[in-house]
Design a protein around this motif. Structure first.
Motif, short mmCIF file in Angstrom:
data_model
loop_
_atom_site.label_atom_id
_atom_site.label_comp_id
_atom_site.label_asym_id
_atom_site.label_seq_id
_atom_site.Cartn_x
_atom_site.Cartn_y
_atom_site.Cartn_z
N SER A 277 39.63 17.86 20.63
CA SER A 277 40.00 19.04 19.85
C SER A 277 40.87 19.98 20.68
O SER A 277 40.88 19.91 21.92
CB SER A 277 38.75 19.80 19.37
OG SER A 277 38.07 20.38 20.48
N SER B 224 38.83 23.28 15.82
CA SER B 224 37.58 22.51 15.89
C SER B 224 37.71 21.11 15.33
O SER B 224 36.77 20.32 15.42
CB SER B 224 36.48 23.25 15.13
OG SER B 224 36.82 23.34 13.76
N GLN C 166 31.34 24.90 12.85
CA GLN C 166 32.42 24.05 13.31
C GLN C 166 32.18 22.60 12.96
O GLN C 166 33.10 21.87 12.63
CB GLN C 166 32.60 24.18 14.83
CG GLN C 166 33.13 25.55 15.25
CD GLN C 166 33.48 25.58 16.71
OE1 GLN C 166 33.16 24.65 17.45
NE2 GLN C 166 34.13 26.63 17.12
N SER D 117 34.73 20.50 10.60
CA SER D 117 35.45 19.33 11.12
C SER D 117 35.24 18.13 10.23
O SER D 117 36.17 17.40 9.91
CB SER D 117 34.99 19.03 12.54
OG SER D 117 35.65 17.89 13.05
#
Length: 242
Positions: A45, A107, A199, A203
């Motif tokens: 990331s 993220s 996050q 994602s």
């Protein structure tokens, strides 16, 4: 549209300089991963790269090349926001910008994406590096640049009145926003963090949405074997490095 193309060309020029330093970039990631005692998981990331820079970077050379990568990602994010304000869009152009935003999310898990021909960034890595560590992070910028070029190509086919200032400002303000985007991003060596409430779920949602658009991005983000129906998941990395 000329201002959009100029802003995109400026970012491409920065990327060409960065691309010439890919080995330095990989070395910087290797050094900072060692300092962070983080040698198992892949570099997956933008936020991970930023963390390495801020907390585990002891070399000015490493700091410079990591900052270059982060600044280009920030420039692309700023341009993506400007394009979204500039054009109300149709299904295709909105899909392209959504994909860019998901890929550039700090993220978002990049570990499974791979830039394909004509890009050769993955081929410059060893098999282990490409499969297990750096294949995704080196693929991010060329994939997003290709998406941006596709956006321009689709918009140029639309009627001229399709270009508008969605936010209600003047065309001059939009032009200035496009021209100033890279400059604003360069004020800081590192881009601003993206604050997400969750996050992990963000994602997962991002990757699921990108997979749902695989019919648009198959030429960039899938392995050629997918055309023969051998693998259903276009984001899954190839079984072996070519």
């Amino acid at each position: 549209m000329n201002e959009v193309k100029e802003a995109l060309r400026n970012i491409e020029q920065k990327y060409k300089l960065f691309q010439q330093q890919q080995f330095t970039f990989i070395g910087a990631l290797q050094h900072t991963r060692e300092n962070a005692h983080d040698m198992i998981r892949p570099v997956a990331s933008i936020s991970q790269v930023q963390s390495y820079l801020e907390h585990h970077c002891n070399s000015s050379t490493d700091r410079r090349v990591l900052s270059m990568f982060l600044n280009i990602c920030s420039d692309l994010s700023q341009l993506c926001q400007s394009l979204e304000m500039m054009h109300s869009g149709n299904d295709i152009t909105r899909d392209i910008l959504e994909t860019c935003k998901l890929l550039l999310s700090h993220s978002n898990d990049l570990s499974t994406i791979r830039a394909k021909y004509p890009h050769d960034v993955v081929n410059h890595l060893s098999c282990d590096e490409a499969k297990n560590h750096y294949g995704g992070v080196v693929s991010l910028i060329p994939i997003v640049l290709d998406c941006m070029k596709d956006w321009v190509a689709h918009v140029e086919k639309l009627p001229r009145h399709g270009l508008c200032n969605v936010s209600g400002g003047s065309a001059t303000s939009e032009k200035r926003a496009l021209q100033d985007a890279p400059a604003r991003a360069a004020i800081s060596q590192t881009p601003h963090s993206v604050h997400l409430e969750d996050q992990t779920s963000a994602s997962n949602k991002a990757n699921a949405q990108v997979q749902g658009r695989k019919h648009v991005w198959k030429k960039h983000l899938t392995d050629p074997e997918n055309h023969a129906g051998k693998r259903k998941d276009p984001w899954k990395p190839p079984g072996r490095h070519a």
